[in-house]
Design an enzyme around this catalytic site. Structure first.
Site, PDB file in Angstrom:
ATOM      1  N   LYS A  28      45.955  24.091  34.095  1.00 19.75           N
ATOM      2  CA  LYS A  28      46.287  25.399  33.447  1.00 19.75           C
ATOM      3  C   LYS A  28      46.657  25.383  32.015  1.00 19.75           C
ATOM      4  O   LYS A  28      47.204  24.488  31.646  1.00 19.75           O
ATOM      5  CB  LYS A  28      47.000  26.525  34.159  1.00 19.75           C
TER       6      LYS A  28
HETATM    7  P1  NAD Z   1      40.423  39.977  32.189  1.00 14.17           P
HETATM    8  O1  NAD Z   1      41.269  39.756  30.917  1.00 14.17           O
HETATM    9  O2  NAD Z   1      38.942  39.958  32.153  1.00 14.17           O
HETATM   10  O3  NAD Z   1      41.288  41.387  32.831  1.00 14.17           O
HETATM   11  C1  NAD Z   1      42.607  41.517  32.870  1.00 14.17           C
HETATM   12  C2  NAD Z   1      42.630  43.309  33.092  1.00 14.17           C
HETATM   13  O4  NAD Z   1      43.868  43.617  33.258  1.00 14.17           O
HETATM   14  C3  NAD Z   1      41.955  44.011  31.398  1.00 14.17           C
HETATM   15  O5  NAD Z   1      41.318  45.128  32.014  1.00 14.17           O
HETATM   16  C4  NAD Z   1      43.523  44.496  31.119  1.00 14.17           C
HETATM   17  O6  NAD Z   1      43.303  45.641  30.312  1.00 14.17           O
HETATM   18  C5  NAD Z   1      44.238  44.635  32.315  1.00 14.17           C
HETATM   19  N1  NAD Z   1      45.702  44.662  32.009  1.00 14.17           N
HETATM   20  C6  NAD Z   1      46.498  43.750  31.534  1.00 14.17           C
HETATM   21  N2  NAD Z   1      47.830  44.023  31.518  1.00 14.17           N
HETATM   22  C7  NAD Z   1      47.853  45.147  32.541  1.00 14.17           C
HETATM   23  C8  NAD Z   1      48.727  46.199  32.995  1.00 14.17           C
HETATM   24  N3  NAD Z   1      49.969  45.907  32.735  1.00 14.17           N
HETATM   25  N4  NAD Z   1      48.332  47.227  33.665  1.00 14.17           N
HETATM   26  C9  NAD Z   1      47.246  47.426  34.031  1.00 14.17           C
HETATM   27  N5  NAD Z   1      46.141  46.624  33.712  1.00 14.17           N
HETATM   28  C10 NAD Z   1      46.538  45.521  32.614  1.00 14.17           C
HETATM   29  O7  NAD Z   1      41.322  39.127  33.060  1.00 14.17           O
HETATM   30  P2  NAD Z   1      40.669  38.422  34.353  1.00 14.17           P
HETATM   31  O8  NAD Z   1      39.704  37.325  34.308  1.00 14.17           O
HETATM   32  O9  NAD Z   1      39.661  39.588  35.436  1.00 14.17           O
HETATM   33  O10 NAD Z   1      41.677  37.860  35.344  1.00 14.17           O
HETATM   34  C11 NAD Z   1      42.312  38.815  35.957  1.00 14.17           C
HETATM   35  C12 NAD Z   1      43.351  38.148  36.805  1.00 14.17           C
HETATM   36  O11 NAD Z   1      42.649  37.447  37.827  1.00 14.17           O
HETATM   37  C13 NAD Z   1      44.493  37.203  36.277  1.00 14.17           C
HETATM   38  O12 NAD Z   1      45.406  37.071  36.991  1.00 14.17           O
HETATM   39  C14 NAD Z   1      43.722  35.890  36.459  1.00 14.17           C
HETATM   40  O13 NAD Z   1      44.276  34.575  36.497  1.00 14.17           O
HETATM   41  C15 NAD Z   1      43.068  36.130  37.984  1.00 14.17           C
HETATM   42  N6  NAD Z   1      41.912  35.090  38.289  1.00 14.17           N
HETATM   43  C16 NAD Z   1      40.729  35.375  37.512  1.00 14.17           C
HETATM   44  C17 NAD Z   1      39.806  34.514  37.447  1.00 14.17           C
HETATM   45  C18 NAD Z   1      38.464  34.630  37.030  1.00 14.17           C
HETATM   46  O14 NAD Z   1      37.400  33.964  37.298  1.00 14.17           O
HETATM   47  N7  NAD Z   1      38.615  35.482  35.777  1.00 14.17           N
HETATM   48  C19 NAD Z   1      39.745  33.587  38.872  1.00 14.17           C
HETATM   49  C20 NAD Z   1      40.960  33.620  39.361  1.00 14.17           C
HETATM   50  C21 NAD Z   1      41.824  34.164  39.226  1.00 14.17           C
END
Ligand code: NAD
Length: 421
Positions: free
Chosen positions: A106
């Site tokens: 990571k």
């Molecule tokens: P992203 O940046 O696209 O979205 C994150 C969202 O969370 C945004 O809408 C942001 O405004 C919101 N946010 C941030 N802090 C917040 C809070 N305190 N309260 C409410 N909303 C809040 O990120 P993502 O890629 O969608 O990832 C989200 C989660 O999923 C992370 O934990 C990431 O590690 C996990 N994840 C993502 C992927 C992927 O392929 N994108 C894969 C596995 C896991």
């Protein structure tokens, strides 16, 4: 308050909780528990106003016994080495649970990217990759997007690597744009994999998705796709949130398409309640306590802790985020019969299709969307069933079961490789 818990300490406690059900030796534990390599880099970037700003970046390789390290790069002001170590740890066991031949890695940069111009963002992304040129590589460590990083940033990073190596090397990074060797289905893969898991869980628990209610914390890449797909299955989406706040409509539900269009136009859900038929929570954390069938945390770690777990009562928590529940919260949720689909299973669709992208890059031959979808479905359903059966066999919750499977696979690989001295 939730961020005060150390994500890495929580990850180590999760390992210990699973290890208690296995007869691991001290040697086995020492080989697979802690991260193997932590690299810290300073990143000087020329800003648009002419001055140099120094950023900090990390790359952690937790374990590479089963294959090259795999895991996203996060751009966020709260990134710490503790968090990146935890995220790399989860990647090792996530890859093992879905049985793809990759290890855990990571990366992160301490930055609020919304404050950078496109040019500053590109220079930061390229400098990060250039500083870590010897760490990354298609057979060594293959990053991907995570919070606040996207296909464009992956393209800049791949190009930086290509310029140094004088080769086109798409397999050095995944989550790329389709034009540069990205895979069909990657953008929706995390959400799609999660929905495959939710369908399996719903069947086991006799939940009818056509009438099920859903609350989502984090309307980002993964979360917004997740509720779009669940809406297509018939679910009513009663609450969504992002950094601007939490919004709900218990009666009618929220139109996901309207929310997606709104975010496309306004960049976030800010003022969504002023333009639509939804209300705004006073405290966005209230969303987690909404009475729903399925709760999806999709933001950062440590959202459900011993402080609020007693009030979090959905039938299912589908962990789209990594590490949203602490070990202490797990115990309370289990007592209250909340069924958790743990992150290292639930959100593994993203890394699974990243792996399929890497395979296609190495073949130089690209599959239709159907082929990717079929492989993702097969891998996720098998992983869910393996974890479910393990949970029944050992009489443990789904998280411990997932770690038992992951730890067994990583231990076997490490032992077969032996110790190079
Ligand atoms: P992203 O940046 O696209 O979205 C994150 C969202 O969370 C945004 O809408 C942001 O405004 C919101 N946010 C941030 N802090 C917040 C809070 N305190 N309260 C409410 N909303 C809040 O990120 P993502 O890629 O969608 O990832 C989200 C989660 O999923 C992370 O934990 C990431 O590690 C996990 N994840 C993502 C992927 C992927 O392929 N994108 C894969 C596995 C896991």
């Amino acid at each position: 308050m939730p961020m005060e818990t150390s994500a890495f300490k929580n990850a180590m406690k999760q390992f210990d909780a699973a290890a208690r059900f296995m007869n691991l030796t001290e040697d086995q534990i020492v080989m697979i528990k802690e991260p193997r390599r932590v690299t810290v880099v300073k990143l000087p970037v020329r800003m648009d106003d002419g001055r140099i700003e120094m950023f900090k970046g990390y790359r952690v390789q937790h374990n590479v016994a089963r294959g090259p390290a795999k895991g996203g790069i996060r751009f966020h002001p709260d990134v710490t080495v503790d968090e990146v170590k935890a995220l790399a740890f989860w990647m090792t066991y996530k890859c093992a649970v879905v049985n793809i031949p990759m290890g855990g890695g990571k990366g992160g940069v301490v930055v609020e990217p919304s404050l950078l111009s496109p040019g500053e963002l590109e220079r930061l992304a390229r400098r990060y990759f250039a500083e870590l040129m010897d760490v990354f590589g298609p057979d060594r460590d293959v990053p991907a997007p995570d919070i606040n990083t996207n296909p464009q940033i992956m393209a800049w990073m791949m190009d930086t690597y290509a310029m140094h190596h004088k080769d086109f090397v798409p397999a050095v990074i995944t989550g790329k744009p389709l034009e540069l060797g990205g895979s069909l289905g990657r953008m929706s893969a995390t959400a799609q994999g999660m929905v495959f898991c939710v369908r399996e869980a719903a069947e086991k628990l006799n939940i009818d998705l056509k009438t099920a209610s859903v609350a989502l914390q984090g309307f980002g890449n993964a979360g917004s796709f997740a509720v779009k797909l669940l809406r297509e299955d018939g679910c009513k989406i009663v609450a969504i949130s992002d950094i601007s706040g939490g919004y709900y409509n218990r009666g009618q539900g929220i139109s996901v398409n309207e929310a997606i269009d709104y975010v496309r136009e306004h960049k976030s859900l800010k003022n969504f309640d002023k333009h639509t038929d939804v209300k705004k929570y006073k405290d966005p954390m209230q969303l987690l306590e909404e009475e729903v069938d399925i709760l999806i945390p999709a933001t950062l770690e440590n959202q459900i802790t011993e402080d609020n777990a007693e009030r979090v009562r959905p039938r299912v928590i589908a962990e789209c985020a990594n590490g949203p529940c602490t070990v202490e919260a797990d115990a309370i949720l289990e007592k209250n019969n909340v069924f958790i689909i743990p992150d290292i299973l639930c959100n593994a669709g993203g890394v699974t299709v990243s792996y399929l992208e890497w395979v296609q890059n190495r073949m130089g031959y690209y599959w239709e969307a159907d082929r990717v979808q079929q492989d993702l479905h097969r891998i996720m359903v098998k992983a869910f069933e393996d974890v479910y059966q393990t949970s029944l066999r050992h009489k443990v919750n789904m998280r411990i079961a997932a770690f038992i499977i992951g730890i067994e696979r990583v231990t076997r690989a490490a032992e077969m490789r032996g110790l190079y001295t």
